[in-house]
Design an enzyme around this catalytic site. Structure first.
Site, PDB file in Angstrom:
ATOM      1  CE1 TYR A 141      -3.562  -2.548   0.414  1.00 62.08           C
ATOM      2  CE2 TYR A 141      -4.661  -0.585   1.256  1.00 62.08           C
ATOM      3  CZ  TYR A 141      -4.729  -1.867   0.765  1.00 62.08           C
ATOM      4  OH  TYR A 141      -5.942  -2.474   0.627  1.00 62.08           O
ATOM      5  CE  LYS A 191       1.722 -17.599  -3.365  1.00 61.71           C
ATOM      6  NZ  LYS A 191       0.864 -18.810  -3.446  1.00 61.71           N
ATOM      7  CG  ASP A 223      -2.160 -20.221  -2.114  1.00 63.80           C
ATOM      8  OD1 ASP A 223      -1.583 -20.218  -0.996  1.00 63.80           O
ATOM      9  OD2 ASP A 223      -1.723 -20.857  -3.088  1.00 63.80           O
ATOM     10  CG  ASP A 247      -8.141  -4.656   1.485  1.00 64.57           C
ATOM     11  OD1 ASP A 247      -9.058  -4.160   2.168  1.00 64.57           O
ATOM     12  OD2 ASP A 247      -8.127  -4.622   0.240  1.00 64.57           O
ATOM     13  CG  ASP A 251     -13.781  -6.935   2.154  1.00 64.60           C
ATOM     14  OD1 ASP A 251     -13.495  -6.216   3.131  1.00 64.60           O
ATOM     15  OD2 ASP A 251     -14.239  -6.477   1.086  1.00 64.60           O
TER      16      ASP A 251
HETATM   17  C1  IPM Z   1     -10.399  -1.222   4.041  1.00 62.27           C
HETATM   18  C2  IPM Z   1     -10.656  -0.568   2.722  1.00 62.27           C
HETATM   19  C3  IPM Z   1      -9.506   0.385   2.392  1.00 62.27           C
HETATM   20  C4  IPM Z   1      -8.254  -0.463   2.309  1.00 62.27           C
HETATM   21  C5  IPM Z   1      -9.702   1.211   1.129  1.00 62.27           C
HETATM   22  C6  IPM Z   1     -10.977   2.028   1.176  1.00 62.27           C
HETATM   23  C7  IPM Z   1      -8.524   2.094   0.835  1.00 62.27           C
HETATM   24  O1  IPM Z   1     -10.857  -1.520   1.742  1.00 62.27           O
HETATM   25  O2  IPM Z   1     -10.273  -0.502   5.047  1.00 62.27           O
HETATM   26  O3  IPM Z   1     -10.330  -2.456   4.086  1.00 62.27           O
HETATM   27  O4  IPM Z   1      -7.958  -1.053   1.272  1.00 62.27           O
HETATM   28  O5  IPM Z   1      -7.549  -0.551   3.320  1.00 62.27           O
HETATM   29 MG    MG Z   2     -10.951  -3.529   2.493  1.00 59.70          MG
END
Ligand code: IPM
Ligand code: MG
Length: 361
Positions: A141, A191, A223, A247, A251
């Site tokens: 990042y 990884k 993975d 990240d 999710d």
């Molecule tokens: C998160 C989001 C952010 C990230 C984005 C909005 C930059 O997806 O907080 O997980 O990738 O960190």
């Molecule tokens: Mg995110």
């Protein structure tokens, strides 16, 4: 001592969900004597519109002065065409970097009331309670060099995944300490079969394990970790990983619990200061409709109370109130069973507030 909290509603559904979280904070102040002072600022697209920058100096100043920051969400199609430095996401990344918020805690907790909302079978997710510790101010990042270069009319874009030993050790300590307070199991995700940066990651984590004999450390390639998360998620307790993998996996872990609309997060510096936000985004498709789930933001308030203000009792009260609202059967559309009536953002927020107020009697 009065705690200073900076509230940054941001974009999309941000203002709607943050309003419900602020309502909870105000209730804690009025009925439970919580000493807080709440200020509001702008970040993301909202800040760009008002001040021409996704992270105005004034917002940064307020954030530095605050004991904790509560953020809604940033981003939306309206700002996608802007130069990278002006995009809403830069506001969020800038706050993380400027405040040194390197440790991102993302709990994935399945409320028993929502077992049926998960896309996985109830027996696979029932009782799920895992914590992802994501490194937040390094890795690909922020790594340099980055950019796009033109080679004889052909563009080549590049980013750099980079971690120093010190960065790895710092997030590693947070993860080991988190695991120590939980079940004592820590899984590091990397990884290392392909990337040098992951080899170093694994080496540093392994060396650190000697200091935490009460924690069992394991390693998985990312993975495989993604596969294991949907195959048998309850094998995990604490997962530690870098910025990009964290990240993605967070999710995925969120969805195991039924809805990304349920999960809070804490982003902490080395001294307990933190920024708190739901892990979902600004959801422009439903913004302004009053249907967004405010629970991830309300639960972020609980994390704020616990991690930055040291108000464990108030944190537990908020979490109990969320459980009570779910017990009453309230469901926003993201967690409602098909064919049932869904509650709106305000209705859900009001139900949590009422459950909280009931605890005062
Ligand atoms: C998160 C989001 C952010 C990230 C984005 C909005 C930059 O997806 O907080 O997980 O990738 O960190
Ligand atoms: Mg995110």
């Amino acid at each position: 001592m009065t705690h200073r909290i900076l509230v940054l509603p941001g974009d999309g559904i941000g203002p709607e969900i943050v309003a419900e979280a602020v309502r909870i904070l105000e209730l804690l102040r009025a009925e439970f004597g919580l000493a807080v002072e709440i200020e509001e600022g702008k970040v993301g697209g909202a800040a760009y519109e008002a001040a021409g920058s996704p992270l105005p100096e004034e917002t940064l100043r307020l954030a530095r002065a605050a004991d904790a920051v509560l953020l809604g969400a940033v981003g939306g199609p309206r700002w996608e065409g802007l130069a990278r430095e002006l995009r809403p996401e830069r506001g969020l990344l800038g706050l993380r970097a400027e405040l040194g918020l390197f440790a991102n805690l993302r709990p994935a907790l399945l409320y028993p009331q929502l077992a049926a909302a998960s896309s996985l079978r109830p027996e696979i997710v029932a009782g799920l309670d895992l914590m992802i510790v994501r490194e937040l101010t390094g890795g690909i990042y922020f790594g340099t060099p980055r950019g796009v270069r033109d080679e004889g009319g052909v563009r080549t874009a590049y980013n750099t995944m980079v971690y120093s030993e010190a960065e790895i050790e710092r997030i590693g300590r947070v993860a080991f300490e988190t695991a120590r307070r939980r079940s004592g199991r820590l899984c590091s995700v990397d990884k290392a079969n392909v990337l040098e940066v992951s080899e170093l990651w694994r080496e540093v984590l392994t060396a650190l394990a000697a200091e935490f004999p009460d924690v069992t450390l394991s390693h998985l390639y990312v993975d495989n970790a993604a596969m294991q998360l949907v195959r048998a998620p309850k094998q995990f307790d604490v997962i530690v990983t870098g910025n990009l993998f964290g990240d993605i996996l967070s999710d995925q872990a969120a969805m195991l619990t039924g809805s990304i609309g349920m999960l809070p997060s804490a982003s902490l510096d080395a001294h307990g200061k933190g920024m708190y936000e739901p892990i979902h985004g600004s959801a422009p498709d439903i913004a302004g409709r009053g249907t967004a789930n405010p629970l991830a933001t309300i639960l972020s308030v609980a994390m704020l109370l616990r991690h930055s203000l040291g108000e464990e009792e108030a944190a537990a009260r908020v979490e109990r109130a969320v459980g009570a609202a779910l017990d009453q059967g309230l469901r926003t559309p993201d967690i409602a069973a098909p064919g049932t009536r869904a509650a709106g953002t305000r209705e859900m927020g009001a139900a949590v507030a009422a459950a909280l107020r009931a605890q005062a009697r």
